[in-house]
Scaffold this motif. Structure first.
Motif, PDB file in Angstrom:
ATOM      1  N   PHE A  21       3.045 -31.476  14.490  1.00 40.46           N
ATOM      2  CA  PHE A  21       3.147 -31.145  13.161  1.00 40.46           C
ATOM      3  C   PHE A  21       1.818 -31.051  12.820  1.00 40.46           C
ATOM      4  O   PHE A  21       1.446 -30.188  11.664  1.00 40.46           O
ATOM      5  CB  PHE A  21       3.862 -31.940  12.461  1.00 40.46           C
ATOM      6  CG  PHE A  21       4.244 -31.784  11.077  1.00 40.46           C
ATOM      7  CD1 PHE A  21       5.157 -30.794  10.595  1.00 40.46           C
ATOM      8  CD2 PHE A  21       3.854 -32.441  10.048  1.00 40.46           C
ATOM      9  CE1 PHE A  21       5.424 -30.361   9.464  1.00 40.46           C
ATOM     10  CE2 PHE A  21       3.919 -31.970   8.732  1.00 40.46           C
ATOM     11  CZ  PHE A  21       4.788 -31.088   8.506  1.00 40.46           C
ATOM     12  N   PHE A  24       0.227 -27.819  13.518  1.00 40.40           N
ATOM     13  CA  PHE A  24       0.753 -26.754  12.726  1.00 40.40           C
ATOM     14  C   PHE A  24       0.140 -26.852  11.516  1.00 40.40           C
ATOM     15  O   PHE A  24      -0.026 -25.649  10.989  1.00 40.40           O
ATOM     16  CB  PHE A  24       2.078 -26.794  13.001  1.00 40.40           C
ATOM     17  CG  PHE A  24       2.703 -25.691  12.129  1.00 40.40           C
ATOM     18  CD1 PHE A  24       3.106 -24.535  12.654  1.00 40.40           C
ATOM     19  CD2 PHE A  24       3.361 -26.343  10.908  1.00 40.40           C
ATOM     20  CE1 PHE A  24       3.461 -23.507  11.876  1.00 40.40           C
ATOM     21  CE2 PHE A  24       4.249 -25.371  10.219  1.00 40.40           C
ATOM     22  CZ  PHE A  24       4.141 -24.100  10.525  1.00 40.40           C
ATOM     23  N   SER A  25      -0.014 -27.837  10.779  1.00 39.76           N
ATOM     24  CA  SER A  25      -0.314 -27.924   9.208  1.00 39.76           C
ATOM     25  C   SER A  25      -1.665 -27.530   9.171  1.00 39.76           C
ATOM     26  O   SER A  25      -2.175 -26.756   8.343  1.00 39.76           O
ATOM     27  CB  SER A  25      -0.118 -29.177   8.872  1.00 39.76           C
ATOM     28  OG  SER A  25       1.199 -29.672   8.902  1.00 39.76           O
ATOM     29  N   VAL A  28      -1.916 -23.732   9.727  1.00 44.94           N
ATOM     30  CA  VAL A  28      -1.390 -23.039   8.450  1.00 44.94           C
ATOM     31  C   VAL A  28      -2.397 -23.014   7.269  1.00 44.94           C
ATOM     32  O   VAL A  28      -2.370 -22.097   6.578  1.00 44.94           O
ATOM     33  CB  VAL A  28      -0.199 -23.595   8.058  1.00 44.94           C
ATOM     34  CG1 VAL A  28       0.521 -23.157   6.681  1.00 44.94           C
ATOM     35  CG2 VAL A  28       1.039 -23.176   9.129  1.00 44.94           C
ATOM     36  N   ALA A  39       5.387 -19.119   6.603  1.00 47.77           N
ATOM     37  CA  ALA A  39       6.747 -19.732   6.804  1.00 47.77           C
ATOM     38  C   ALA A  39       7.309 -18.996   7.805  1.00 47.77           C
ATOM     39  O   ALA A  39       8.152 -19.890   8.465  1.00 47.77           O
ATOM     40  CB  ALA A  39       7.633 -19.451   5.407  1.00 47.77           C
ATOM     41  N   GLY A  42       5.992 -20.898  10.868  1.00 45.19           N
ATOM     42  CA  GLY A  42       6.855 -22.224  10.992  1.00 45.19           C
ATOM     43  C   GLY A  42       8.187 -21.961  11.791  1.00 45.19           C
ATOM     44  O   GLY A  42       8.963 -22.818  12.436  1.00 45.19           O
ATOM     45  N   PHE A  46       8.811 -23.812  15.301  1.00 42.41           N
ATOM     46  CA  PHE A  46       9.934 -25.005  15.256  1.00 42.41           C
ATOM     47  C   PHE A  46      10.997 -24.574  16.085  1.00 42.41           C
ATOM     48  O   PHE A  46      11.773 -25.209  16.552  1.00 42.41           O
ATOM     49  CB  PHE A  46      10.182 -25.224  13.727  1.00 42.41           C
ATOM     50  CG  PHE A  46       9.229 -26.355  13.019  1.00 42.41           C
ATOM     51  CD1 PHE A  46       9.706 -27.602  12.642  1.00 42.41           C
ATOM     52  CD2 PHE A  46       7.886 -25.724  12.892  1.00 42.41           C
ATOM     53  CE1 PHE A  46       8.803 -28.384  12.075  1.00 42.41           C
ATOM     54  CE2 PHE A  46       7.100 -26.591  12.307  1.00 42.41           C
ATOM     55  CZ  PHE A  46       7.403 -28.105  11.984  1.00 42.41           C
ATOM     56  N   GLY A  66      11.002 -25.514   9.734  1.00 38.93           N
ATOM     57  CA  GLY A  66       9.840 -24.917   9.961  1.00 38.93           C
ATOM     58  C   GLY A  66       9.539 -23.974   8.835  1.00 38.93           C
ATOM     59  O   GLY A  66       8.133 -23.801   8.306  1.00 38.93           O
ATOM     60  N   TYR A  67      10.554 -23.248   8.221  1.00 39.31           N
ATOM     61  CA  TYR A  67      10.403 -22.265   7.269  1.00 39.31           C
ATOM     62  C   TYR A  67       9.579 -23.141   5.855  1.00 39.31           C
ATOM     63  O   TYR A  67       8.979 -22.710   5.198  1.00 39.31           O
ATOM     64  CB  TYR A  67      11.504 -21.539   6.793  1.00 39.31           C
ATOM     65  CG  TYR A  67      11.403 -20.451   5.790  1.00 39.31           C
ATOM     66  CD1 TYR A  67      11.071 -19.047   6.261  1.00 39.31           C
ATOM     67  CD2 TYR A  67      11.718 -20.806   4.609  1.00 39.31           C
ATOM     68  CE1 TYR A  67      10.996 -18.199   5.083  1.00 39.31           C
ATOM     69  CE2 TYR A  67      11.401 -19.663   3.437  1.00 39.31           C
ATOM     70  CZ  TYR A  67      11.048 -18.558   3.802  1.00 39.31           C
ATOM     71  OH  TYR A  67      11.037 -17.603   2.760  1.00 39.31           O
ATOM     72  N   ALA A  69       8.481 -26.202   6.038  1.00 38.80           N
ATOM     73  CA  ALA A  69       7.237 -26.842   6.242  1.00 38.80           C
ATOM     74  C   ALA A  69       6.012 -25.854   6.156  1.00 38.80           C
ATOM     75  O   ALA A  69       5.064 -26.041   5.448  1.00 38.80           O
ATOM     76  CB  ALA A  69       7.208 -27.505   7.568  1.00 38.80           C
ATOM     77  N   GLY A  70       6.239 -24.653   6.693  1.00 36.68           N
ATOM     78  CA  GLY A  70       5.041 -23.605   6.717  1.00 36.68           C
ATOM     79  C   GLY A  70       4.916 -23.400   5.232  1.00 36.68           C
ATOM     80  O   GLY A  70       3.656 -23.317   4.915  1.00 36.68           O
ATOM     81  N   THR A  73       3.166 -26.196   3.344  1.00 38.24           N
ATOM     82  CA  THR A  73       1.893 -26.632   3.850  1.00 38.24           C
ATOM     83  C   THR A  73       0.924 -25.399   3.190  1.00 38.24           C
ATOM     84  O   THR A  73       0.041 -25.971   2.521  1.00 38.24           O
ATOM     85  CB  THR A  73       1.967 -26.649   5.117  1.00 38.24           C
ATOM     86  OG1 THR A  73       2.709 -27.778   5.609  1.00 38.24           O
ATOM     87  CG2 THR A  73       0.355 -27.114   5.648  1.00 38.24           C
TER      88      THR A  73
END
Length: 383
Positions: A21, A24-25, A28, A39, A42, A46, A66-67, A69-70, A73
């Motif tokens: 994570f 990924f962050s 992004v 998004a 994500g 995910f 994931g949508y 979180a993306g 972020t």
């Protein structure tokens, strides 16, 4: 295996998940303001991880995470979270602004999730009140309309045994009789409560009405007094006059419970009514009845319809008064659901609950549209 052993096995997975994570962050944040792209990245990442580790159903849930979180972020990294706030807001004020909304959102999810869980369970092929492995895999064979068919088949749970059910479903099916009773009682209770509540609201809105507050408190007391006390009082009174265990008794009881909603809704609509219109109508020679139907009623009609819908929902969902005032012939949908839970547990109850949820959503959406129309008629901008 002990709980400590399970925790020890979970720690590496949690560490790997946190590391992925974080990576990924970080990736992004390199996208700048392209939140939509972040998004969807994500969603893909995910979904792939969730499907690979557990299965397709878990991958779908992780794709939703994931949508969010993306997009979030990227939203935080670009600084766009300050656009709706004054430039002088401190970091603590910004944190509280979004924390308060997050708490409200979590409360809303906590309240609404039990309702949404019922909907997929009502399509369960098996007679269980839980998700089967096939449902979690999104296997089409694990889903069925059998419990909705059971509502019409009077207890036949075999979806293929449909021969001859159409001819007698309107006379013998318990659920069909309950649905028919609910709509019949709800319709007439709504008509009575709407007529009485509208007349009471018009009278209470007049400045010449004496003792307005005590009368208003008395009329809306069915909303305040515990329902079991009201139902018990109605039972003893109706028993003495011969209205217990009759359709008329239940209709009058539901009308008494729905009238306060009509009074409050119509009174709120009349609060913005221009009383000079009624005086102008009287100067033109119109009587009170003609003034009401030609001047007042067209302007307060959205509020009247909203109150009627609230009264219908109250009657449609009420079960305490029906338990005390009705016999087997006057069973409504909530009463039949109560009996089904006590006597025979069946997912048919979930199917009926789903139908009730859909009806409630449609009615409440109609109420909101009427509220907005009423505000436009009164010159108030809808919020």
């Amino acid at each position: 295996m002990t709980a400590q052993g399970d925790t020890g096995l979970m720690l590496p997975f949690l560490a790997i998940g946190a590391a992925l994570f974080a990576a990924f962050s970080f990736a992004v944040t390199r996208l700048g303001d392209r939140g939509r792209l972040a998004a969807w990245l994500g969603v893909i990442a995910f979904f792939a991880v969730g499907t690979g580790l557990v299965g397709f159903a878990y991958g779908v849930l992780m794709a939703i995470v994931g949508y969010i979180a993306g997009g979030m972020t990227c939203w935080l990294a670009s600084g766009r979270y300050r656009l709706n706030l004054p430039p002088y807001a401190t970091a603590r004020q910004v944190l509280w602004f979004y924390s308060f909304r997050m708490i409200c959102g979590m409360i809303f999810v906590f309240l609404i999730m039990p309702i949404f869980v019922l909907i997929p369970l009502s399509f369960n092929q098996e007679p269980y009140f839980s998700f089967t492995p096939g449902m979690l895999r999104f296997d089409p064979l694990a889903y069925s309309m059998r419990w909705y068919i059971d509502i019409l088949q009077n207890g036949m749970v075999d979806p293929e045994a449909v021969v001859g059910w159409w001819s007698d479903m309107w006379s013998n099916a318990q659920w069909i009789r309950s649905i028919r009773n609910s709509f019949f009682i709800g319709f007439w209770a709504t008509m009575i409560s709407t007529a009485l509540g509208t007349l009471a609201a018009v009278g209470l809105s007049s400045s010449d009405m004496p003792w307005r507050r005590p009368i208003m408190a008395l009329l809306i007391s069915p909303m305040i007094v515990p329902l079991v006390i009201t139902a018990s009082g109605l039972f003893f009174f109706f028993s003495s006059v011969g209205l217990a265990k009759t359709y008329l008794g239940i209709i009058l009881a539901h009308a008494a419970l729905g009238t306060p909603f009509v009074i409050i809704t119509v009174t709120a609509t009349l609060s913005g009514f221009d009383q000079s219109l009624t005086r102008a109508s009287a100067n033109m020679g119109a009587g009170p009845i003609r003034t009401f139907f030609k001047v007042q009623m067209p302007l307060i009609l959205p509020g009247v319809i909203s109150g009627a819908l609230f009264a219908f929902i109250t009657s449609f969902d009420e079960v305490v008064a029906v338990l005390q005032l009705a016999d087997v012939r006057q069973r409504t949908i909530p009463r039949q659901m109560f009996s089904g839970i006590r006597e025979q547990i069946s997912p048919t109850i979930l199917a009926v609950a789903t139908i009730l949820v859909i009806i409630s959503i449609l009615l409440l959406t109609t109420v909101e549209l009427l509220r907005r129309r009423s505000e436009r008629l009164r010159g108030v901008s809808p919020s």
